[in-house]
Design an enzyme around this catalytic site. Structure first.
Site, PDB file in Angstrom:
ATOM      1  CE  LYS A 174      -3.494   2.823   0.601  1.00 33.19           C
ATOM      2  NZ  LYS A 174      -4.322   3.233  -0.546  1.00 33.19           N
ATOM      3  CE  LYS A 243      -1.485   8.093   7.620  1.00 33.62           C
ATOM      4  NZ  LYS A 243      -2.060   6.843   7.052  1.00 33.62           N
TER       5      LYS A 243
END
Length: 299
Positions: A174, A243
């Site tokens: 991911k 992030k």
């Protein structure tokens, strides 16, 4: 055969649609309070039940989904006081759909295993619209036994399911996926600003790039903001993008990889967040890069 009870922690932009599709699949669904009551109330109206706490949810569920903003939140849900680790029954499975730091994911899985609880990481590919339609993608890290048990539930909300191997591989993939996506965003934003500084319009840029081999579905959702001012096209915040790029830096460090391009991409999102625009969405990076070039947003 009685279907397992599914718990869902984090019924936000993505989790709400996923929860609805789990209900449509005929599974009992338990949710826990969210800062935005709207999605919770909608799920309750569609047949879900609400637990008063994470502990209460964990105690009654067989498969527990987590869909929160990052690893600190995942760790609090799993290992915090009254969390999943303390209250879930042996034999249950935690499915972390967040985009998280794989180092933390493996640590959480090892800790849960000592309590007889399995863990899978199943981060998401797609948008809230895909979540509502049940057409997300997911990349899964889990042992074969856990994957076999969760796959029927994953099929409620995902049409593209890739079982990659052991726990942690889903989150690694991911992050790499988001590296490619956010790299596209940074490249498009900078290229459009350069085009405008050179006397070309966004429409001219789009006419060429949008009909060339560089065209793809990410391009479409990214450009909808610039071309149509559609803020709902890609509701992924700058804060979350930054992030994820920090987590990718951690991953690269942990495996000894050299990734200089990623540093430049990360800094684009870091600069926008530092400027107080972290709650804006990724396609709006084009506005920020334009402004740094002395350009107003093209109306």
């Amino acid at each position: 055969m009685t279907k397992p009870t599914i718990g869902f922690i984090g019924v936000g932009l993505m989790g709400h649609g996923m929860g609805l599709n789990i209900l449509k699949g005929g599974y009992p669904l338990v949710v826990v309070a969210h800062r935005n009551r709207g999605p919770v109330e909608d799920l309750l109206a569609n047949g879900a039940t609400e637990a008063a706490s994470i502990a209460e949810l964990a105690a009654q569920c067989d498969i527990i989904h987590i869909c929160v903003s990052g690893s600190p939140q995942v760790e609090a849900v799993i290992a915090g006081e009254g969390g999943i680790a303390a209250k879930a029954k042996a034999g249950s499975i935690v499915v972390d759909c967040s985009t998280a730091d794989p180092v933390s994911t493996v640590q959480m899985a090892e800790m849960l295993a000592t309590r007889g609880i399995a863990m899978a990481d199943a981060p998401l590919g797609g948008t809230p619209a895909n979540a509502a339609q049940g057409t997300l993608s997911t990349m899964v890290g889990a042992d074969d036994e856990a994957f076999a048990r969760i796959e029927p539930v994953l099929k409620c909300w995902a049409t593209n399911i890739a079982h990659l191997g052991a726990v942690g591989l889903g989150h690694k993939m991911k992050l790499i996926n988001n590296f490619v996506a956010m790299g596209n965003a940074a490249l498009l934003a900078e290229a459009m600003a350069l085009a405008r500084k050179s006397g070309l319009s966004v429409e001219q840029f789009h006419k060429l790039i949008g009909s060339s081999r560089m065209h793809n579905s990410f391009y479409d959702t990214f450009m909808k903001w610039t071309l149509e001012h559609d803020e709902n096209a890609h509701r992924f915040s700058i804060t979350n993008a930054h992030k994820d790029m920090r987590y990718l830096s951690n991953l690269a460090t942990s495996v000894g990889a050299v990734n200089p391009v990623q540093s430049a991409i990360r800094n684009n999102f870091g600069a926008m967040e530092s400027a107080g625009q972290g709650e804006r969405f990724v396609p709006m990076l084009a506005d920020f890069i334009a402004a740094t070039n002395g350009l107003d947003r093209e109306e």
